[in-house]
Scaffold this motif. Structure first.
Motif, PDB file in Angstrom:
ATOM      1  N   GLY A 176       0.807  -1.233   0.000  1.00 33.61           N
ATOM      2  CA  GLY A 176       0.000   0.000   0.000  1.00 33.61           C
ATOM      3  C   GLY A 176       0.831   1.270   0.000  1.00 33.61           C
ATOM      4  N   SER A 177       2.176   1.124   0.113  1.00 35.83           N
ATOM      5  CA  SER A 177       3.007   2.312   0.308  1.00 35.83           C
ATOM      6  C   SER A 177       3.308   3.086  -0.974  1.00 35.83           C
ATOM      7  N   THR A 178       3.030   2.483  -2.128  1.00 36.32           N
ATOM      8  CA  THR A 178       3.288   3.205  -3.385  1.00 36.32           C
ATOM      9  C   THR A 178       1.988   3.437  -4.151  1.00 36.32           C
ATOM     10  N   GLY A 179       0.892   2.905  -3.621  1.00 43.41           N
ATOM     11  CA  GLY A 179      -0.411   3.065  -4.296  1.00 43.41           C
ATOM     12  C   GLY A 179      -0.457   2.370  -5.646  1.00 43.41           C
ATOM     13  N   PHE A 180       0.326   1.297  -5.808  1.00 42.62           N
ATOM     14  CA  PHE A 180       0.384   0.643  -7.124  1.00 42.62           C
ATOM     15  C   PHE A 180      -0.947  -0.004  -7.488  1.00 42.62           C
ATOM     16  N   GLU A 181      -1.436   0.281  -8.684  1.00 39.62           N
ATOM     17  CA  GLU A 181      -2.619  -0.413  -9.211  1.00 39.62           C
ATOM     18  C   GLU A 181      -2.210  -1.137 -10.478  1.00 39.62           C
ATOM     19  N   LYS A 182      -2.262  -2.455 -10.381  1.00 34.20           N
ATOM     20  CA  LYS A 182      -1.828  -3.273 -11.532  1.00 34.20           C
ATOM     21  C   LYS A 182      -2.994  -3.419 -12.498  1.00 34.20           C
ATOM     22  N   THR A 183      -3.090  -2.495 -13.430  1.00 36.78           N
ATOM     23  CA  THR A 183      -4.231  -2.486 -14.367  1.00 36.78           C
ATOM     24  C   THR A 183      -3.851  -3.073 -15.713  1.00 36.78           C
ATOM     25  N   GLY A 184      -2.520  -3.177 -15.981  1.00 33.99           N
ATOM     26  CA  GLY A 184      -2.079  -3.528 -17.322  1.00 33.99           C
ATOM     27  C   GLY A 184      -2.135  -2.318 -18.242  1.00 33.99           C
ATOM     28  N   THR A 185      -1.451  -2.443 -19.361  1.00 31.06           N
ATOM     29  CA  THR A 185      -1.433  -1.344 -20.347  1.00 31.06           C
ATOM     30  C   THR A 185      -1.800  -1.869 -21.726  1.00 31.06           C
ATOM     31  N   LEU A 186      -2.723  -1.164 -22.375  1.00 32.36           N
ATOM     32  CA  LEU A 186      -3.081  -1.466 -23.759  1.00 32.36           C
ATOM     33  C   LEU A 186      -2.536  -0.333 -24.624  1.00 32.36           C
ATOM     34  N   THR A 187      -1.621  -0.666 -25.515  1.00 33.86           N
ATOM     35  CA  THR A 187      -1.014   0.371 -26.371  1.00 33.86           C
ATOM     36  C   THR A 187      -1.483   0.159 -27.809  1.00 33.86           C
ATOM     37  N   ILE A 188      -2.219   1.121 -28.293  1.00 30.72           N
ATOM     38  CA  ILE A 188      -2.832   0.989 -29.626  1.00 30.72           C
ATOM     39  C   ILE A 188      -1.855   1.477 -30.703  1.00 30.72           C
ATOM     40  N   CYS A 189      -1.705   0.683 -31.762  1.00 32.70           N
ATOM     41  CA  CYS A 189      -0.732   1.031 -32.823  1.00 32.70           C
ATOM     42  C   CYS A 189      -1.457   1.439 -34.102  1.00 32.70           C
ATOM     43  N   PRO A 190      -1.506   2.741 -34.376  1.00 26.56           N
ATOM     44  CA  PRO A 190      -2.206   3.164 -35.590  1.00 26.56           C
ATOM     45  C   PRO A 190      -1.308   3.205 -36.824  1.00 26.56           C
ATOM     46  N   TYR A 191       0.011   3.119 -36.673  1.00 22.15           N
ATOM     47  CA  TYR A 191       0.871   3.147 -37.869  1.00 22.15           C
ATOM     48  C   TYR A 191       2.098   2.270 -37.639  1.00 22.15           C
ATOM     49  N   ARG A 192       2.747   1.961 -38.763  1.00 22.86           N
ATOM     50  CA  ARG A 192       3.784   0.938 -38.797  1.00 22.86           C
ATOM     51  C   ARG A 192       4.967   1.218 -37.855  1.00 22.86           C
ATOM     52  N   GLU A 193       5.459   2.468 -37.865  1.00 21.84           N
ATOM     53  CA  GLU A 193       6.636   2.791 -37.051  1.00 21.84           C
ATOM     54  C   GLU A 193       6.337   2.562 -35.553  1.00 21.84           C
ATOM     55  N   TYR A 194       5.138   2.953 -35.162  1.00 19.94           N
ATOM     56  CA  TYR A 194       4.720   2.796 -33.766  1.00 19.94           C
ATOM     57  C   TYR A 194       4.583   1.307 -33.433  1.00 19.94           C
ATOM     58  N   GLU A 195       4.056   0.558 -34.403  1.00 19.47           N
ATOM     59  CA  GLU A 195       3.895  -0.886 -34.205  1.00 19.47           C
ATOM     60  C   GLU A 195       5.257  -1.544 -33.974  1.00 19.47           C
ATOM     61  N   LEU A 196       6.251  -1.143 -34.770  1.00 22.59           N
ATOM     62  CA  LEU A 196       7.596  -1.714 -34.606  1.00 22.59           C
ATOM     63  C   LEU A 196       8.141  -1.402 -33.224  1.00 22.59           C
ATOM     64  N   TYR A 197       7.902  -0.150 -32.810  1.00 30.06           N
ATOM     65  CA  TYR A 197       8.384   0.282 -31.496  1.00 30.06           C
ATOM     66  C   TYR A 197       7.746  -0.575 -30.397  1.00 30.06           C
ATOM     67  N   VAL A 198       6.436  -0.767 -30.515  1.00 33.51           N
ATOM     68  CA  VAL A 198       5.701  -1.527 -29.491  1.00 33.51           C
ATOM     69  C   VAL A 198       6.154  -2.989 -29.500  1.00 33.51           C
ATOM     70  N   LYS A 199       6.377  -3.540 -30.688  1.00 35.30           N
ATOM     71  CA  LYS A 199       6.835  -4.937 -30.757  1.00 35.30           C
ATOM     72  C   LYS A 199       8.205  -5.083 -30.104  1.00 35.30           C
ATOM     73  N   GLN A 200       9.046  -4.091 -30.297  1.00 33.29           N
ATOM     74  CA  GLN A 200      10.372  -4.147 -29.651  1.00 33.29           C
ATOM     75  C   GLN A 200      10.213  -4.070 -28.127  1.00 33.29           C
ATOM     76  N   ALA A 201       9.288  -3.205 -27.682  1.00 34.28           N
ATOM     77  CA  ALA A 201       9.039  -3.093 -26.230  1.00 34.28           C
ATOM     78  C   ALA A 201       8.559  -4.428 -25.677  1.00 34.28           C
ATOM     79  N   ILE A 202       7.760  -5.131 -26.461  1.00 39.18           N
ATOM     80  CA  ILE A 202       7.257  -6.443 -26.013  1.00 39.18           C
ATOM     81  C   ILE A 202       8.427  -7.417 -25.848  1.00 39.18           C
ATOM     82  N   SER A 203       9.366  -7.403 -26.818  1.00 39.79           N
ATOM     83  CA  SER A 203      10.539  -8.287 -26.707  1.00 39.79           C
ATOM     84  C   SER A 203      11.336  -7.967 -25.454  1.00 39.79           C
ATOM     85  N   LEU A 204      11.526  -6.683 -25.201  1.00 38.77           N
ATOM     86  CA  LEU A 204      12.299  -6.277 -24.014  1.00 38.77           C
ATOM     87  C   LEU A 204      11.571  -6.697 -22.736  1.00 38.77           C
TER      88      LEU A 204
END
Ligand SMILES: Cc1cc2nc3c(=O)[nH]c(=O)nc-3n(C[C@H](O)[C@H](O)[C@H](O)COP(=O)(O)OP(=O)(O)OC[C@H]3O[C@@H](n4cnc5c(N)ncnc54)[C@H](O)[C@@H]3O)c2cc1C
Length: 401
Positions: A80-108
């Motif tokens: 309770g000391s950091t107020g963390f709420e584990k909601t998950g993140t949904l990142t929407i990719c509307p174009y190719r460059e962003y999609e590549l970035y998000v896919k790389q983030a997934i690998s990391l």
């Protein structure tokens, strides 16, 4: 003899720096906060901490990962000391460059033993948020492990741990002068008197440009406006709202409501609607938003999430992000010996604070300069050019990795 260190500012960065310094038995630490702990930009923050996120480039993946592990360990240690709420993140990719970035983030993310997936199937995406419009969308990244923190609560937890470790913390105490002899720092003048120091760390957030002037250092830091709207849907959404990221705006839950803001990366320092340099003391805790930002968000929502427009605005506020022209923090030594910067964290200070604190502590106490400090010195901004009104007319070359 112990090294005497004064920290200016009790936001997330000042308290994280005090926390890491307190691990060194030879450090004598005093922190000054002119108001209360975590009451500055830290109190206005979304404090989202997403493993899949374009706000800090992948060059700084270790910074993101260290920060996330640090806060989640703190939460596990003191629930309770950091107020963390584990909601998950949904990142929407509307174009190719962003999609590549998000896919790389997934690998990391996967390589760091957290869960993440990339979905192109609309049904999967709609299971998380049923009523977003996916026309023209290529896919979405989903990371169930992350979410958001309460940055003020976290700063206060760090301050409590620091006090227990012997750090002196003065709240309601303003630093009014930085004292020097020759070009070396010797102490601080404050509203509670004079203190001698060997080292002073400037963690004063959006006040840093004013504070640096006290010691004759010119900081090329501007303010971008972070305007927040809290929306209460007319009809309850009826699902667990995650952190939702688009390239130009993001949203997260705020109890039963939705916190929404224009994204940090879409701000332009040369657009007077986005950026300038103002007095953070005049900024009210709530209110003060510009119609420009609401119009912008309305336009975005019309396209991608019209249902959210069926809401009332139940709260709104403005925060100033402290931004150097390359949107990266300014860290470490300055031409004034002993005056150390922990400034310019802009829209990512919650993510960056643990690494900034750890690396500055190691530099101050052991002389170790991490790659992060080496990468982000004040001197990288030496060759900027300004017009007569002080506006920036040249920007540093930004290397996106
Ligand atoms: C709307 C919004 C959303 C954000 N979302 C995110 C996010 O999702 N993730 C993320 O990582 N970051 C986010 N940020 C950015 C993050 O909140 C900031 O980078 C971070 O809070 C900065 O912390 P700080 O300690 O540098 O500054 P602050 O919290 O502003 O602390 C500086 C402190 O210094 C004190 N001070 C100033 N001058 C003096 C003086 N002379 N003497 C004594 N004390 C002084 C002030 O009172 C203040 O408390 C967001 C910011 C905003 C505004």
């Amino acid at each position: 003899m112990k090294k005497r260190i004064g920290i200016i500012g009790g936001g997330i960065i000042g308290t994280a720096t005090a926390y890491f310094l307190s691990k060194y038995p030879d450090a004598e630490i005093t922190l000054f906060e002119k108001s209360s702990i975590g009451s500055g930009t830290t109190a206005k923050s979304a404090a989202t901490f997403c493993l899949i996120d374009d706000s800090v480039s992948h060059e700084f993946w270790s910074v993101r990962l260290f920060g996330f592990n640090f806060y989640t360990r703190l939460e596990n240690q003191f629930p309770g000391s950091t107020g963390f709420e584990k909601t998950g993140t949904l990142t929407i990719c509307p174009y190719r460059e962003y999609e590549l970035y998000v896919k790389q983030a997934i690998s990391l993310t996967l390589a760091s033993d957290y869960k993440a997936e990339y979905w192109t199937d609309a049904e999967r995406i709609h299971k998380i948020i049923p009523d977003i419009n996916l026309d023209g969308v290529l896919g979405a990244g989903w990371c169930p492990d992350d979410g958001f923190f309460d940055a003020t609560m976290t700063a206060n937890t760090l301050a409590r741990i620091c006090r227990e470790a012997g750090v002196k913390i003065y709240t309601e105490t303003k630093v009014t002068q930085i004292c020097t002899s020759g070009s070396k720092v010797t102490g601080l003048e404050t509203t509670k008197g004079h203190f001698d120091f060997d080292v002073v760390v400037d963690a004063s957030g959006p006040w840093a440009r004013h504070v640096a002037q006290l010691v004759g250092v010119k900081l090329p830091i501007w303010h971008t406006k972070a305007e927040v709207f809290i929306l209460e849907p007319t009809e309850k959404l009826g699902y667990n709202f995650p952190v939702l990221k688009y390239p130009r705006f993001y949203a997260r839950k705020d109890k039963d409501n939705v916190f929404i803001c224009k994204s940090h990366q879409s701000m332009d320092l040369n657009n007077p609607m986005h950026a300038g340099f103002w007095d953070p003391d005049l900024l009210p805790m709530t209110g003060g938003t510009d119609p420009y930002f609401w119009d912008f968000l309305t336009e975005q929502l019309m396209d991608v999430y019209p249902r959210l427009l069926e809401s009332s605005i139940v709260n709104e506020w403005v925060g100033y992000r402290a931004e150097p022209p390359d949107f990266l923090p300014v860290l470490g030594p300055t031409p004034v010996e002993g005056y150390i910067l922990a400034a310019g964290a802009g829209g990512n200070g919650v993510i960056e604070a643990p690494t900034i604190g750890r690396d500055l502590a190691s530099f101050i106490m052991e002389g170790n300069k991490s790659w992060y400090l080496d990468r982000l010195p004040l001197s990288r901004l030496d060759n900027l050019k300004y017009d007569d009104t002080g506006r920036l007319i040249s920007k540093p070359e930004i290397v996106i990795k």
